[in-house]
Design a protein around this motif. Structure first.
Motif, PDB file in Angstrom:
ATOM      1  N   ALA A  39       0.837  -1.208   0.000  1.00  0.00           N
ATOM      2  CA  ALA A  39       0.000   0.000   0.000  1.00  0.00           C
ATOM      3  C   ALA A  39       0.868   1.253   0.000  1.00  0.00           C
ATOM      4  CB  ALA A  39      -0.927  -0.016   1.215  1.00  0.00           C
ATOM      5  N   LYS A  40       1.962   1.230   0.764  1.00  0.00           N
ATOM      6  CA  LYS A  40       2.874   2.373   0.787  1.00  0.00           C
ATOM      7  C   LYS A  40       3.577   2.523  -0.557  1.00  0.00           C
ATOM      8  CE  LYS A  40       7.069   4.201   2.966  1.00  0.00           C
ATOM      9  NZ  LYS A  40       6.640   5.595   2.758  1.00  0.00           N
ATOM     10  N   TYR A  41       3.995   1.411  -1.144  1.00  0.00           N
ATOM     11  CA  TYR A  41       4.645   1.436  -2.454  1.00  0.00           C
ATOM     12  C   TYR A  41       3.712   2.068  -3.487  1.00  0.00           C
ATOM     13  CZ  TYR A  41       7.001  -0.292  -6.669  1.00  0.00           C
ATOM     14  OH  TYR A  41       7.627  -0.384  -7.890  1.00  0.00           O
ATOM     15  N   MET A  42       2.448   1.681  -3.455  1.00  0.00           N
ATOM     16  CA  MET A  42       1.461   2.231  -4.388  1.00  0.00           C
ATOM     17  C   MET A  42       1.282   3.733  -4.182  1.00  0.00           C
ATOM     18  SD  MET A  42      -1.344  -0.890  -4.253  1.00  0.00           S
ATOM     19  CE  MET A  42      -2.633   0.108  -5.016  1.00  0.00           C
ATOM     20  N   LYS A  43       1.221   4.148  -2.924  1.00  0.00           N
ATOM     21  CA  LYS A  43       1.055   5.571  -2.628  1.00  0.00           C
ATOM     22  C   LYS A  43       2.269   6.367  -3.082  1.00  0.00           C
ATOM     23  CE  LYS A  43       0.188   8.806   1.164  1.00  0.00           C
ATOM     24  NZ  LYS A  43      -0.041   8.942   2.632  1.00  0.00           N
ATOM     25  N   ASP A  44       3.457   5.863  -2.775  1.00  0.00           N
ATOM     26  CA  ASP A  44       4.685   6.575  -3.140  1.00  0.00           C
ATOM     27  C   ASP A  44       4.869   6.680  -4.648  1.00  0.00           C
ATOM     28  OD1 ASP A  44       5.146   6.753  -0.454  1.00  0.00           O
ATOM     29  OD2 ASP A  44       6.857   5.381  -0.402  1.00  0.00           O
TER      30      ASP A  44
END
Length: 307
Positions: free
Chosen positions: A130-135
């Motif tokens: 989820a963090k990878y997608m946001k970043d």
């Protein structure tokens, strides 16, 4: 008298006929239920929220001893791929696989990962995705995104179904334990460490790459000191220590591949605190063994992804 009696009988038959032929009752459609799990070992007592693309939101009540919570919502049930899930810090939350305090963790499921009729689990790895997608401004989960994150963590996926692990980690881990024991141990340890990395860096601007490096370095030291992870080499009990404070104070050093782990962290890795698996029904510590089983029924295979 006969006419009066006949009239009464006919009236009764008419009334009875009306009652059987004219059913005007209204059945209210039942709201469908979707089951969500917080898993790093099964986490009991953590709550959260869900948010769907059509604007629907709702609360996820505290999970049970299997790390699960049933949510009544038709959109979440029929179109879960349009929704996101966030389990948030909850006082009293505990990892049933090793009795670790989990009150400071937050796990998420990104949009596109859940599927109708399939299990759904929020884990440290789904949270990193989820963090990878946001970043990287990725709107919806896909297989290539998941593969990239697993690659950054250097997790061997030759014997692992990534989607199964993300949706039903217990089942995937049980298969992996038989097919590739070393990969199974590595995945357990990296999940264990990643949870603390995520917790320590919440609200900070740390990169995915740095978080992956920190996870791998601590994992390598952990498995080196405890070849039978998740069991401690010192007492055979299940490791349940926290590295959050060390990561908060020394993240730049830990995330630097050219530097050694701080001595305080090395000591903690070598001599970690330990705990026992808990019964998912009673919540009491399991007696008669040192754990290493399924961690709270639907918890971790190996009894040690908890963190």
């Amino acid at each position: 008298m006969k006419i009066k009696l006949l009239s009464t009988i006919i009236a009764s038959l008419v009334i009875a006929g009306c009652g059987s032929d004219n059913d005007n009752s209204v059945t209210t459609p039942k709201t469908k239920t979707y089951t969500l799990q917080a898993f790093d070992g099964a986490i009991k007592g953590i709550e959260g929220t869900f948010n769907c693309a059509n604007g629907e939101t709702g609360k996820i009540t505290k999970t049970n001893g299997y790390g699960k919570s049933d949510v009544s919502n038709n959109t979440l049930t029929t179109e879960p791929e349009t929704c996101t899930v966030e389990f948030t810090q909850t006082s009293g939350a505990i990892d049933m696989s090793n009795s670790k305090d989990m009150s400071n963790v937050s796990y998420s499921i990104p949009k596109g990962l859940m599927a109708a009729g399939k299990p759904a689990a929020a884990t440290p790895i789904s949270s990193l995705i989820a963090k990878y997608m946001k970043d990287n401004q990725i709107a919806e989960f896909d297989n290539s995104t998941a593969s990239e994150v697993f690659s950054l963590l250097e997790i061997d996926t030759n014997n692992l179904n990534i989607i199964e692990f993300l949706q039903s980690p217990k089942a995937a881990l049980e298969k992996l334990a038989t097919a590739a024991p070393d990969t199974h141990k590595d995945l357990l340890a990296k999940t264990f460490v990643l949870s603390d990395v995520l917790t320590s860096q919440k609200g900070k601007t740390s990169t995915i790459k740095d978080m992956a490096i920190a996870t791998k370095k601590i994992t390598e030291a952990l498995i080196s000191a405890h070849p039978n992870f998740p069991k401690s080499s010192s007492n055979g009990q299940l490791i349940n220590d926290s590295f959050v404070s060390d990561l908060e104070s020394s993240f730049e050093i830990i995330a630097d591949p050219e530097q050694q782990l701080p001595d305080t962290l090395k000591d903690k890795v070598t001599n970690p605190s330990t705990g026992k698996e808990r019964d998912p029904e009673t919540g009491e510590p399991v007696t008669g063994g040192t754990g290493g089983g399924t961690g709270g029924g639907d918890g971790s295979s190996g009894g040690g992804t908890g963190n």
